[in-house]
Scaffold this motif. Structure first.
Motif, PDB file in Angstrom:
ATOM      1  N   VAL A 293       3.604  -0.755   4.297  1.00  0.00           N
ATOM      2  CA  VAL A 293       2.269  -1.207   4.717  1.00  0.00           C
ATOM      3  C   VAL A 293       1.638  -1.947   3.534  1.00  0.00           C
TER       4      VAL A 293
ATOM      5  N   ASP B 150       0.878   7.964  10.159  1.00  0.00           N
ATOM      6  CA  ASP B 150       1.528   7.210   9.093  1.00  0.00           C
ATOM      7  C   ASP B 150       2.647   6.381   9.710  1.00  0.00           C
TER       8      ASP B 150
ATOM      9  N   GLY C  15       0.490  -5.459   8.164  1.00  0.00           N
ATOM     10  CA  GLY C  15      -0.848  -5.652   7.579  1.00  0.00           C
ATOM     11  C   GLY C  15      -1.779  -4.552   8.066  1.00  0.00           C
ATOM     12  N   LYS C  16      -2.889  -4.389   7.386  1.00  0.00           N
ATOM     13  CA  LYS C  16      -3.787  -3.275   7.658  1.00  0.00           C
ATOM     14  C   LYS C  16      -4.355  -3.296   9.085  1.00  0.00           C
ATOM     15  N   THR C  17      -4.686  -4.488   9.564  1.00  0.00           N
ATOM     16  CA  THR C  17      -5.272  -4.595  10.902  1.00  0.00           C
ATOM     17  C   THR C  17      -4.304  -4.133  11.985  1.00  0.00           C
TER      18      THR C  17
ATOM     19  N   VAL D 216      -1.856  -2.006  11.567  1.00  0.00           N
ATOM     20  CA  VAL D 216      -1.731  -0.549  11.456  1.00  0.00           C
ATOM     21  C   VAL D 216      -2.877   0.127  12.204  1.00  0.00           C
ATOM     22  N   GLU D 217      -4.102  -0.363  11.969  1.00  0.00           N
ATOM     23  CA  GLU D 217      -5.269   0.247  12.607  1.00  0.00           C
ATOM     24  C   GLU D 217      -5.194   0.161  14.130  1.00  0.00           C
TER      25      GLU D 217
ATOM     26  N   ASP E  17      -5.054  -9.868   7.318  1.00  0.00           N
ATOM     27  CA  ASP E  17      -4.365  -8.576   7.457  1.00  0.00           C
ATOM     28  C   ASP E  17      -3.801  -8.371   8.851  1.00  0.00           C
ATOM     29  N   ASP E  18      -4.112  -9.297   9.764  1.00  0.00           N
ATOM     30  CA  ASP E  18      -3.589  -9.175  11.126  1.00  0.00           C
ATOM     31  C   ASP E  18      -2.229  -9.868  11.180  1.00  0.00           C
TER      32      ASP E  18
ATOM     33  N   ASN F 181      -1.482  -3.782   1.297  1.00  0.00           N
ATOM     34  CA  ASN F 181      -2.893  -3.591   0.944  1.00  0.00           C
ATOM     35  C   ASN F 181      -3.761  -4.611   1.679  1.00  0.00           C
ATOM     36  N   PRO F 182      -5.014  -4.281   2.013  1.00  0.00           N
ATOM     37  CA  PRO F 182      -5.882  -5.234   2.714  1.00  0.00           C
ATOM     38  C   PRO F 182      -6.217  -6.436   1.838  1.00  0.00           C
TER      39      PRO F 182
ATOM     40  N   TYR G  90       0.841  -1.178   0.000  1.00  0.00           N
ATOM     41  CA  TYR G  90       0.000   0.000   0.000  1.00  0.00           C
ATOM     42  C   TYR G  90       0.883   1.237   0.000  1.00  0.00           C
TER      43      TYR G  90
END
Lengths: 233, 409
Positions: B189, B171, B159-161, B163-164, B203-204, B191-192, B139
């Motif tokens: 990072v 960022d 992975g996206k999870t 990051v969240e 994504d985790d 992509n989901p 990403y």
């Protein structure tokens, strides 16, 4: 005018019709010969079983003779297919039945249009012609009534309008007053006479009532599959 | 054309007169067409889900798991003890021509800390090939380089999870987080990718260079060993062969005598995913059976009612023939009537089928997919049933003798 001999509208020679009821052969017609000119109003009489209905069915191209010849406007139906016969009925013949035989769930106007549907007439023209035919029998105001909402005499007038709508050469009426009281019968006969006089349509009518037959110009009496009397009245 | 429209109006009127009868007659067609719609929706929904899952996993993948080694009579489960090496992975790539890519990896659950946030996730130590095999794109940021691998650099991809959960709105690129107390710099990072076939959140996860993971995170007891080798085969048709070749190669390399069990397992994940298609296929078949049976029964119902209708209207047919209807006019009139019955039934059936399928998918969580083609097909089926089963009664009507028909009481 060139003097040519006019062909009769209907020419029948030695017509024989035999029914096979199982093993038994029944001769309904035993050699009928006659000719009917254009514009005649003929009443055919006879007891039941005398062969008059069989004769009528053959005249109407609903049935074929076993032997003999029947020409309508010089044309025979002998070698024609079912569909060709339907076309002749559609173009040349109008039927009026004892039981009216209208389609019950359709209006008078639509009933009258029925032959025109099978003649392939476009719907607008169809409606016009049907209205004219209803006018000719004095029923223009009842055009949108269904048969159930009409009296017996009115129903028979709708049937006459249907028979006339495609401008046929002959009108075949099988006991047209059989289900009507005498006053209404008289009305129907007046219509027949007027149509015969004004449009020149040839009418052939079966009846067993003498006073109804008296409206015709010519009377033919059937007995046992033969013509026993043919007289002008 | 005139007669066709006339036939249509006559048919419509005839059907309206007996609303109850027409409705009941249509029921078979409604159920049949509904089942056709449901069958196709369930079938194509399942197909699409499987295709998506295979695509998200990467295609033509074999997974070699270490384990099942016997030490002192004690058998360990698959993957518990690493028996595979990086050299095994290199050998698979160089010696088996059908192999396109290999990616050795080790993994483990680790606590990750950033600032005052912490999160438990799966950390993979691997090479960039794993992401290529799984068709997993970046990403933002960059992938590992050979230098990162050679130098066992402390860098990671998130992975996206993750990051969240750790960074919120910040960022993460360039930030430093701690995995098992070891500081790592975030360089990219991903992509989901969503859920896997087995329902886990793909994504985790965190990726670190294989060498770093081996030295700093999980590999200390077994230096140089890996738990999993992910293999991408060049062609789908060659998967079986490659699977056998890998088994043979690894048995040779691990010096396993004939008759003794493997200390590794080769799994074909495409096959696993495909087996999920089976249950959907069975359901589709069942619905298909219901569909064809009720279409036939519905058709017979139409035929029955049309025969009754022809008998009831013998006199009407006689009148029509007497005033000049040809055989084809009568045939058309009754065919249009049965066609109308079946098409109205078909339309209602399409609605019912779609509604039923929505309810079914709501309660079973099955993916469903509607298509114009399926609806067209169902409509076509209904129409064919109407014409097929309506033909005999219509023909019977068209061949009636007018004299007898007029005399009919």
């Amino acid at each position: 005018m060139v003097d040519i001999k006019m062909e009769p509208l209907i020419q029948v020679r030695d017509l024989v019709k035999v029914y096979h009821l199982g093993e038994v052969e029944v001769e309904a017609l035993r050699g009928i010969s006659l000719s009917i000119e254009k514009g005649e109003f003929v009443a055919i009489m006879g007891a039941s079983g005398s062969g008059k209905s069989t004769f009528m069915n053959i005249l109407g191209f609903l049935d074929q003779p076993t032997r003999g010849e029947y020409l309508l406007e010089g044309r025979s139906g002998a070698n024609l297919s079912r569909d060709e016969l339907a076309e002749i009925r559609n173009q040349k013949i109008g039927f009026v039945f004892q039981g009216f035989n209208l389609l019950s769930r359709t209006s008078a106007l639509e009933n009258v249009q029925l032959p025109l549907i099978y003649a392939g007439v476009p719907s607008k023209k169809r409606k016009e012609m049907a209205e004219q035919a209803l006018f000719a029998v004095g029923l223009q105001e009842r055009a949108h009534h269904h048969p159930g909402q009409l009296s017996g005499g009115e129903q028979q007038r709708v049937a006459i309008a249907r028979a006339l709508v495609n401008r046929p050469s002959i009108l075949l009426a099988d006991e047209p007053t059989g289900n009507l009281d005498s006053k209404t019968s008289e009305e129907i006969m007046m219509i027949f006479q007027r149509l015969n006089r004004e449009t020149g349509i040839t009418i052939i009518m079966i009846t067993h009532e003498r006073d109804i037959a008296a409206y015709g110009k010519r009377k033919i009496l059937f007995r046992d599959g033969r013509i026993v009397e043919d007289s002008l009245s | 054309m005139t007669t066709f429209f006339a036939s249509f109006r006559i048919a419509l009127r005839a059907l309206m007169v007996n609303k109850m009868r027409s409705g009941l007659t249509m029921l078979g067609i409604i159920i049949g067409v509904g089942a056709v719609i449901a069958m196709i929706a369930v079938g194509s929904g399942a197909k699409k889900r499987i295709a998506d899952q295979i695509a998200s996993m990467g295609s033509n993948i074999l997974i070699v798991l270490s384990g099942s080694s016997t030490s002192g009579g004690l058998r360990h489960g698959t993957g518990t003890v690493p028996t595979l090496t990086v050299d095994d992975s290199k050998a698979i790539l160089s010696e088996i021509p059908g192999v396109r890519l290999v990616a050795p990896s080790i993994s483990g659950v680790a606590q990750v800390i950033y600032g005052n946030q912490n999160w438990s996730t799966i950390v993979y130590g691997t090479t960039p090939e794993l992401l290529e095999i799984r068709e997993w794109s970046l990403y933002s940021g960059r992938l590992f380089t050979q230098q990162d691998l050679d130098g066992a650099n402390k860098v990671c991809l998130l992975g996206k999870t993750v990051v969240e959960n750790l960074f919120g709105g910040i960022d993460p690129i360039g930030q430093t987080l701690r995995i098992k107390k070891v500081p790592f710099t975030v360089i990219g990072v991903l992509n989901p990718k969503g859920q896997s076939t087995f329902g886990t959140d793909q994504d985790d996860t965190i990726f670190v260079p294989l060498t770093t993971a081996q030295r700093r995170l999980f590999g200390q007891q077994f230096p140089g060993m890996v738990r999993v080798i992910t293999v991408q085969v060049r062609e789908f048709e060659g998967m079986k062969t490659v699977e056998e070749q890998i088994t043979e190669l690894l048995r040779q390399r691990h010096r396993i005598p004939p008759g003794q069990e493997n200390d590794f397992t080769v799994r074909n994940f495409t096959e696993v995913a495909t087996s999920a298609e089976e249950s959907a296929r069975v359901m589709s078949l069942l619905l298909g059976a219901i569909a064809s049976i009720s279409l036939i029964v519905g058709g017979i119902g139409i035929m029955n009612i049309m025969l009754v209708s022809v008998t009831e209207r013998t006199r009407e047919i006689g009148i029509r023939i007497a005033v000049g209807a040809k055989s084809k006019d009568i045939l058309l009139q009754f065919l249009v009537e049965s066609l109308l019955l079946s098409l109205v039934g078909g339309t209602v059936g399409i609605g019912t089928g779609m509604a039923g399928t929505f309810i079914l998918s709501h309660f079973t969580q099955w993916p469903v997919l509607f298509s114009i083609e399926a609806i067209g097909l169902a409509f076509l089926f209904a129409g064919s049933v109407g014409v097929f089963f309506g033909f005999y009664p219509a023909r019977k009507a068209s061949l009636l003798n007018p004299i007898e028909a007029l005399r009919y009481e």
